[in-house]
Design an enzyme around this catalytic site. Sequence first.
Site, mmCIF file in Angstrom:
data_model
loop_
_atom_site.group_PDB
_atom_site.id
_atom_site.type_symbol
_atom_site.label_atom_id
_atom_site.label_comp_id
_atom_site.label_asym_id
_atom_site.label_seq_id
_atom_site.Cartn_x
_atom_site.Cartn_y
_atom_site.Cartn_z
ATOM 1 N N THR A 185 0.871 -1.176 0.000
ATOM 2 C CA THR A 185 0.000 0.000 0.000
ATOM 3 C C THR A 185 0.910 1.229 0.000
ATOM 4 O O THR A 185 2.100 1.129 0.345
ATOM 5 C CB THR A 185 -0.889 0.053 1.259
ATOM 6 O OG1 THR A 185 -0.042 0.189 2.396
ATOM 7 C CG2 THR A 185 -1.728 -1.206 1.406
ATOM 8 N N GLU A 330 -5.298 -3.905 -1.344
ATOM 9 C CA GLU A 330 -5.723 -5.087 -0.580
ATOM 10 C C GLU A 330 -6.752 -5.931 -1.325
ATOM 11 O O GLU A 330 -7.110 -7.020 -0.878
ATOM 12 C CB GLU A 330 -6.338 -4.656 0.755
ATOM 13 C CG GLU A 330 -5.352 -4.129 1.774
ATOM 14 C CD GLU A 330 -5.149 -2.614 1.680
ATOM 15 O OE1 GLU A 330 -5.383 -2.053 0.585
ATOM 16 O OE2 GLU A 330 -4.754 -2.013 2.694
ATOM 17 N N LYS A 438 -16.759 16.644 9.153
ATOM 18 C CA LYS A 438 -17.800 16.518 10.184
ATOM 19 C C LYS A 438 -18.177 17.910 10.651
ATOM 20 O O LYS A 438 -17.364 18.627 11.230
ATOM 21 C CB LYS A 438 -17.294 15.675 11.353
ATOM 22 C CG LYS A 438 -17.025 14.255 10.940
ATOM 23 C CD LYS A 438 -16.493 13.417 12.078
ATOM 24 C CE LYS A 438 -16.032 12.083 11.527
ATOM 25 N NZ LYS A 438 -14.597 11.837 11.679
ATOM 26 N N TRP A 443 -22.269 14.764 8.425
ATOM 27 C CA TRP A 443 -21.160 14.551 7.510
ATOM 28 C C TRP A 443 -21.419 15.232 6.177
ATOM 29 O O TRP A 443 -22.527 15.184 5.646
ATOM 30 C CB TRP A 443 -20.976 13.049 7.232
ATOM 31 C CG TRP A 443 -20.373 12.295 8.363
ATOM 32 C CD1 TRP A 443 -20.073 12.781 9.613
ATOM 33 C CD2 TRP A 443 -20.015 10.917 8.367
ATOM 34 N NE1 TRP A 443 -19.556 11.783 10.385
ATOM 35 C CE2 TRP A 443 -19.508 10.623 9.650
ATOM 36 C CE3 TRP A 443 -20.067 9.905 7.418
ATOM 37 C CZ2 TRP A 443 -19.054 9.360 9.997
ATOM 38 C CZ3 TRP A 443 -19.623 8.644 7.764
ATOM 39 C CH2 TRP A 443 -19.112 8.374 9.048
HETATM 40 P P1 ADP Z 1 -3.243 3.484 -0.817
HETATM 41 O O1 ADP Z 1 -3.113 4.784 -1.591
HETATM 42 O O2 ADP Z 1 -3.615 3.692 0.599
HETATM 43 O O3 ADP Z 1 -2.198 2.477 -1.047
HETATM 44 P P2 ADP Z 1 -4.726 2.239 -2.816
HETATM 45 O O4 ADP Z 1 -3.803 2.778 -3.856
HETATM 46 O O5 ADP Z 1 -4.860 0.807 -2.615
HETATM 47 O O6 ADP Z 1 -4.478 2.846 -1.420
HETATM 48 O O7 ADP Z 1 -6.123 2.941 -3.048
HETATM 49 C C1 ADP Z 1 -7.322 2.509 -2.442
HETATM 50 C C2 ADP Z 1 -8.232 3.655 -2.188
HETATM 51 O O8 ADP Z 1 -8.342 4.505 -3.329
HETATM 52 C C3 ADP Z 1 -9.660 3.234 -1.927
HETATM 53 O O9 ADP Z 1 -9.828 2.802 -0.605
HETATM 54 C C4 ADP Z 1 -10.417 4.509 -2.229
HETATM 55 O O10 ADP Z 1 -10.409 5.397 -1.136
HETATM 56 C C5 ADP Z 1 -9.616 5.111 -3.344
HETATM 57 N N1 ADP Z 1 -10.266 4.815 -4.623
HETATM 58 C C6 ADP Z 1 -9.987 3.849 -5.497
HETATM 59 N N2 ADP Z 1 -10.798 3.911 -6.570
HETATM 60 C C7 ADP Z 1 -11.634 4.955 -6.355
HETATM 61 C C8 ADP Z 1 -12.713 5.541 -7.080
HETATM 62 N N3 ADP Z 1 -13.101 5.090 -8.257
HETATM 63 N N4 ADP Z 1 -13.344 6.593 -6.522
HETATM 64 C C9 ADP Z 1 -12.971 7.091 -5.323
HETATM 65 N N5 ADP Z 1 -11.953 6.594 -4.600
HETATM 66 C C10 ADP Z 1 -11.299 5.530 -5.108
#
Ligand code: ADP
Length: 541
Positions: A185, A330, A438, A443
């Site tokens: 991640t 994940e 908030k 929200w």
């Molecule tokens: P990280 O940046 O924490 O490693 P990831 O790259 O795995 O996380 O991204 C996952 C997150 O990206 C999701 O939990 C969500 O918040 C955001 N995300 C992914 N696709 C979309 C989408 N189409 N619209 C809004 N948010 C998105």
Amino acid sequence: MNSSMMGTPLLISSLIQHAANVHGTVEVVSALGGGKVHRYSYAQAHSRSRRLAAALTALGVEAGDRVATLAWSGYRHFETYYAVTGMGAVCHTVNPKLFVEQVRYTMQHAEDAVVLVDADFVSLLEQVAPSCPAIRHLIFMGARGDMPQTTLPNLLCYEDLLANADDNFEWPALDEDAAAYLSYTSGTTGNPKGVLYSHRSTILHTYSMALPDSMNLSGASVIAPVIQLFHVNAFGLPCAAPLTGAKLVFPGAALDPASLFALFESERVTMTAAVPTLWQQFLLYMQKDELRPSTLKHIVIGGSACSPALIKSYQEGYGIQIRHVWGMTETSPLCVTNSFREKHAAWSAEDRYALQGKQGRPLFGVQMKIIDADGNTLPNDGRACGELVVRGPWICREYYKGTTPALTPDGWFITGDVVSIDADGYMQITDRSKDVIKTGGEWISSIQLENIALSHNSVAEAAVIAIPHPKWDERPLLVVVARPGEQVDRDVLLAHFRGKVANWWIPDDVVSVDNLPYTATGKVEKKRLREQFKDHQPSGR
Ligand code: ADP
């Protein structure tokens, strides 16, 4: 009673083997910079992957060893992707866009035994490799004549290894549950966390993502995964292309709109995928130079919310269909894709755009629901908002080295996204739980406000963040980047919100900036913006 069926394991090597056998002459093209490309066939990609697997075996790489890549997407990276997993080792696609400390952290944590590096990331590896004691071999992904001047010790040459490798390597019959890819991640909260995808989870994910309502891939597709291999395996496209027989076009390092446009035209690309900001820049480039792509028909957008305004600009202006998708590191990553049902043909254009702005409905294999703070399931009525939880064969149950992700007591993965799900099963993200605003106990959805801002023709990029408020706890602040040649007028933009949301949702103020900060995976860094604007005093407060 046992079935009469063969117990053939679901293995990643079968994808490239299938492509060589059935789609053997279909091309894999890699941009090399300066308008030059490398092109060869799936049959050649398979043969070279096998040679690389033989070479790694000869270097002592064993099943389960982590083999890292630090590279742009291209044919050698593609070969590594198959060679490493096919031989039973684990391919760790390091994201070189992370901070150096995070790159070092992931490589130490993974205990990478071998690192394959391309020319652009040699200096990064020079900084990191000395503090990664598990490394046994370093391989330069190039030819002998291109070997760099470097402080890296005993740097091996990829093309020399392949030239001297045994040509008779056969893919072993592995356990389909064995680990194949290691993805971290991006560590926006705490250290990056490793997720190990299995052969089985990858194959099931690949089948599912190729379907018409997913990425709609076929032998008639020409796919350009602009999202890089080091970001959640390029949404899985390097697996789905060999499965379907689609031509594959890797853009390499040149991700600017002009280079991408030229590549799409010369290789007749029909489908591509990346995060929304990239497609926003691509749109501005096409508008400025009055360009029209001649073959591009589909763009898959995910990683951050894609606004209905962006979807409309592509569909109405260029006849390019946008497909919104949602996923996470994940979750392999794809869980949710947005496509119409038969009944939507009768909807008005505006309603269809609003629907497309939702993230979409789950793929077969993925179950999802929303829960409240006490773990109760909320209704799928399009209004109730709660935390999204998912489960299925390509969803993570534990992080690499045993740390448990947030799971519900009955084993659903808690995503950290606050969403609603409508009666037709379409999920819509309100916010990441840490970004929700908030105010007075209620929200406000920053994504909904950003979508409204982006529908104004003076705005190119928008982020809504919470700023502290003495009475209401938090209030929304809109931070925007103007479209080239435009000025953002605060009062005009705020008036644009009237009638679209309740008055108390309307941001307290608008700030214009030259650029928004983005993370290594293309998301607006809201934490940084909150820090930057925490003392902002809205005019008129
Ligand atoms: P990280 O940046 O924490 O490693 P990831 O790259 O795995 O996380 O991204 C996952 C997150 O990206 C999701 O939990 C969500 O918040 C955001 N995300 C992914 N696709 C979309 C989408 N189409 N619209 C809004 N948010 C998105």
